[in-house]
Design a protein around this motif. Structure first.
Motif, PDB file in Angstrom:
ATOM      1  N   MET A   1      -1.540 -18.809 -26.050  1.00 41.07           N
ATOM      2  CA  MET A   1      -1.751 -18.467 -27.442  1.00 41.07           C
ATOM      3  C   MET A   1      -0.402 -18.461 -28.161  1.00 41.07           C
ATOM      4  N   PRO A   2      -0.343 -19.127 -29.322  1.00 43.95           N
ATOM      5  CA  PRO A   2       0.933 -19.188 -30.025  1.00 43.95           C
ATOM      6  C   PRO A   2       1.352 -17.824 -30.571  1.00 43.95           C
ATOM      7  N   SER A   3       2.660 -17.622 -30.595  1.00 42.43           N
ATOM      8  CA  SER A   3       3.206 -16.392 -31.165  1.00 42.43           C
ATOM      9  C   SER A   3       3.043 -16.417 -32.687  1.00 42.43           C
ATOM     10  N   ARG A   4       3.293 -15.278 -33.302  1.00 44.72           N
ATOM     11  CA  ARG A   4       3.218 -15.180 -34.766  1.00 44.72           C
ATOM     12  C   ARG A   4       4.208 -16.148 -35.414  1.00 44.72           C
ATOM     13  N   GLN A   5       5.413 -16.246 -34.851  1.00 43.85           N
ATOM     14  CA  GLN A   5       6.408 -17.185 -35.378  1.00 43.85           C
ATOM     15  C   GLN A   5       5.908 -18.620 -35.266  1.00 43.85           C
ATOM     16  N   GLU A   6       5.317 -18.974 -34.125  1.00 43.65           N
ATOM     17  CA  GLU A   6       4.804 -20.333 -33.947  1.00 43.65           C
ATOM     18  C   GLU A   6       3.677 -20.634 -34.932  1.00 43.65           C
ATOM     19  N   VAL A   7       2.809 -19.646 -35.180  1.00 44.92           N
ATOM     20  CA  VAL A   7       1.741 -19.826 -36.170  1.00 44.92           C
ATOM     21  C   VAL A   7       2.354 -20.117 -37.538  1.00 44.92           C
ATOM     22  N   THR A  25       7.973 -23.474 -49.039  1.00 46.39           N
ATOM     23  CA  THR A  25       8.494 -22.189 -49.496  1.00 46.39           C
ATOM     24  C   THR A  25       7.936 -21.112 -48.585  1.00 46.39           C
ATOM     25  N   HIS A  26       8.581 -19.973 -48.584  1.00 45.48           N
ATOM     26  CA  HIS A  26       8.082 -18.854 -47.787  1.00 45.48           C
ATOM     27  C   HIS A  26       6.654 -18.490 -48.217  1.00 45.48           C
ATOM     28  N   ARG A  27       6.435 -18.453 -49.488  1.00 39.77           N
ATOM     29  CA  ARG A  27       5.113 -18.093 -50.022  1.00 39.77           C
ATOM     30  C   ARG A  27       4.045 -19.108 -49.601  1.00 39.77           C
ATOM     31  N   ALA A  28       4.378 -20.412 -49.663  1.00 39.41           N
ATOM     32  CA  ALA A  28       3.418 -21.447 -49.273  1.00 39.41           C
ATOM     33  C   ALA A  28       3.073 -21.348 -47.795  1.00 39.41           C
ATOM     34  N   VAL A  29       4.056 -21.026 -46.968  1.00 40.82           N
ATOM     35  CA  VAL A  29       3.809 -20.884 -45.526  1.00 40.82           C
ATOM     36  C   VAL A  29       2.934 -19.663 -45.265  1.00 40.82           C
ATOM     37  N   ASP A  30       3.227 -18.550 -45.931  1.00 41.08           N
ATOM     38  CA  ASP A  30       2.382 -17.351 -45.783  1.00 41.08           C
ATOM     39  C   ASP A  30       0.930 -17.690 -46.099  1.00 41.08           C
ATOM     40  N   ALA A  31       0.726 -18.383 -47.203  1.00 41.20           N
ATOM     41  CA  ALA A  31      -0.639 -18.724 -47.629  1.00 41.20           C
ATOM     42  C   ALA A  31      -1.301 -19.664 -46.623  1.00 41.20           C
ATOM     43  N   ALA A  32      -0.571 -20.684 -46.179  1.00 42.80           N
ATOM     44  CA  ALA A  32      -1.132 -21.649 -45.227  1.00 42.80           C
ATOM     45  C   ALA A  32      -1.473 -20.996 -43.890  1.00 42.80           C
ATOM     46  N   ALA A  33      -0.678 -19.993 -43.501  1.00 45.82           N
ATOM     47  CA  ALA A  33      -0.915 -19.292 -42.235  1.00 45.82           C
ATOM     48  C   ALA A  33      -1.969 -18.206 -42.380  1.00 45.82           C
ATOM     49  N   GLY A  34      -2.350 -17.907 -43.635  1.00 45.08           N
ATOM     50  CA  GLY A  34      -3.311 -16.830 -43.867  1.00 45.08           C
ATOM     51  C   GLY A  34      -2.730 -15.462 -43.545  1.00 45.08           C
ATOM     52  N   MET A  35      -1.434 -15.320 -43.776  1.00 45.34           N
ATOM     53  CA  MET A  35      -0.743 -14.056 -43.488  1.00 45.34           C
ATOM     54  C   MET A  35      -0.287 -13.404 -44.790  1.00 45.34           C
ATOM     55  N   ALA A  37       1.887 -11.855 -47.804  1.00 46.55           N
ATOM     56  CA  ALA A  37       3.135 -12.273 -48.448  1.00 46.55           C
ATOM     57  C   ALA A  37       4.304 -11.550 -47.794  1.00 46.55           C
ATOM     58  N   GLY A  38       5.358 -12.292 -47.546  1.00 56.21           N
ATOM     59  CA  GLY A  38       6.551 -11.722 -46.929  1.00 56.21           C
ATOM     60  C   GLY A  38       6.611 -11.942 -45.420  1.00 56.21           C
ATOM     61  N   SER A  39       5.523 -12.407 -44.813  1.00 56.70           N
ATOM     62  CA  SER A  39       5.508 -12.612 -43.356  1.00 56.70           C
ATOM     63  C   SER A  39       6.559 -13.625 -42.926  1.00 56.70           C
ATOM     64  N   THR A  40       6.618 -14.751 -43.614  1.00 57.84           N
ATOM     65  CA  THR A  40       7.570 -15.800 -43.242  1.00 57.84           C
ATOM     66  C   THR A  40       9.002 -15.322 -43.428  1.00 57.84           C
ATOM     67  N   SER A  41       9.270 -14.640 -44.534  1.00 61.14           N
ATOM     68  CA  SER A  41      10.643 -14.193 -44.786  1.00 61.14           C
ATOM     69  C   SER A  41      11.067 -13.081 -43.826  1.00 61.14           C
ATOM     70  N   ASN A  42      10.128 -12.418 -43.176  1.00 59.97           N
ATOM     71  CA  ASN A  42      10.489 -11.442 -42.141  1.00 59.97           C
ATOM     72  C   ASN A  42      11.164 -12.121 -40.952  1.00 59.97           C
ATOM     73  N   TYR A  43      10.748 -13.344 -40.666  1.00 54.99           N
ATOM     74  CA  TYR A  43      11.314 -14.086 -39.533  1.00 54.99           C
ATOM     75  C   TYR A  43      12.431 -15.027 -39.951  1.00 54.99           C
ATOM     76  N   PHE A  44      12.291 -15.614 -41.119  1.00 55.87           N
ATOM     77  CA  PHE A  44      13.231 -16.631 -41.580  1.00 55.87           C
ATOM     78  C   PHE A  44      13.724 -16.223 -42.964  1.00 55.87           C
ATOM     79  N   LYS A  45      14.872 -15.616 -43.008  1.00 52.05           N
ATOM     80  CA  LYS A  45      15.373 -14.985 -44.237  1.00 52.05           C
ATOM     81  C   LYS A  45      15.661 -15.980 -45.357  1.00 52.05           C
ATOM     82  N   THR A  46      16.120 -17.172 -44.993  1.00 53.81           N
ATOM     83  CA  THR A  46      16.474 -18.168 -46.010  1.00 53.81           C
ATOM     84  C   THR A  46      15.638 -19.435 -45.791  1.00 53.81           C
ATOM     85  N   ARG A  47      15.635 -20.281 -46.786  1.00 59.79           N
ATOM     86  CA  ARG A  47      14.923 -21.555 -46.638  1.00 59.79           C
ATOM     87  C   ARG A  47      15.592 -22.401 -45.559  1.00 59.79           C
TER      88      ARG A  47
END
Length: 193
Positions: A1-7, A25-35, A37-47
């Protein structure tokens, strides 16, 4: 099972494959992952951090996909090699279209940001090693050079089918020409780069 980061990274690849690098964008990734807002930026601070991680994930996925193909495919002739590569191209421009578009987008990004190139080059080397093994198995006298030329031709066919789909193109015939006919060495082996 993929990790949250892999998802998140897989969602980022899907964003790139549907919206291009500009849409990443961080926001687009959050939406695509169904997570949330802010989930992507928790792992990846910058673009840049996100792009670097996406390239690493993409390279790992591409290598794993070819590893699976290499484990499954046992070739005895150039015709079988051409058939396997034709099936690959059909998937690349059909069911795997989003991943393929992301692939080319990542390559363009690497052309602009050379620090991304080593990880992609590592995955490419592994793919070319498998290809050279297949060509050696079907009698190539210059498998490394021939593999490079065949893969470059496949990339061209795939790119053109994505950008300018030609429903009249006989992919099987085009790929058979790139691979060479059974019993006859491909011109690629005679003219290495």
């Amino acid at each position: 099972m993929p990790s949250r980061q892999e998802v998140l990274l897989d969602a980022a690849i899907a964003v790139i494959g549907t919206q291009g690098m500009r849409g990443l964008t961080h926001r687009a990734v959050d939406a695509a992952a169904g997570m949330p807002a802010g989930s992507t930026s928790n792992y990846f601070k910058t673009r840049d951090a996100l792009v670097n991680a996406v390239v690493a994930r993409f390279a790992a996925r591409e290598r794993a996909a070819w590893e699976t193909i290499a484990d499954l495919v046992r070739l005895r002739s150039r015709a079988e090699l051409a058939a396997a590569l034709t099936a690959y191209v059909h998937r690349a421009v059909g069911p795997d279209r989003v991943m393929t578009i992301a692939r080319y987008s990542v390559f363009v990004e690497a052309a602009l940001r050379p620090e991304l190139q080593p990880r992609l080059a590592e995955a490419q080397r592994a793919i070319r090693e498998w290809g050279a093994q297949w060509l050696r198995a079907v009698g190539s006298t210059a498998p490394e050079a021939e593999c490079r030329q065949i893969l470059d031709q496949l990339d061209g066919i795939i790119l053109h089918q994505l950008a300018f789909p030609d429903p009249t193109l006989d992919l099987g015939r085009a790929i058979a020409a790139a691979v060479g006919r059974p019993g006859r060495p491909s011109s690629a082996g005679a003219n290495p780069r």
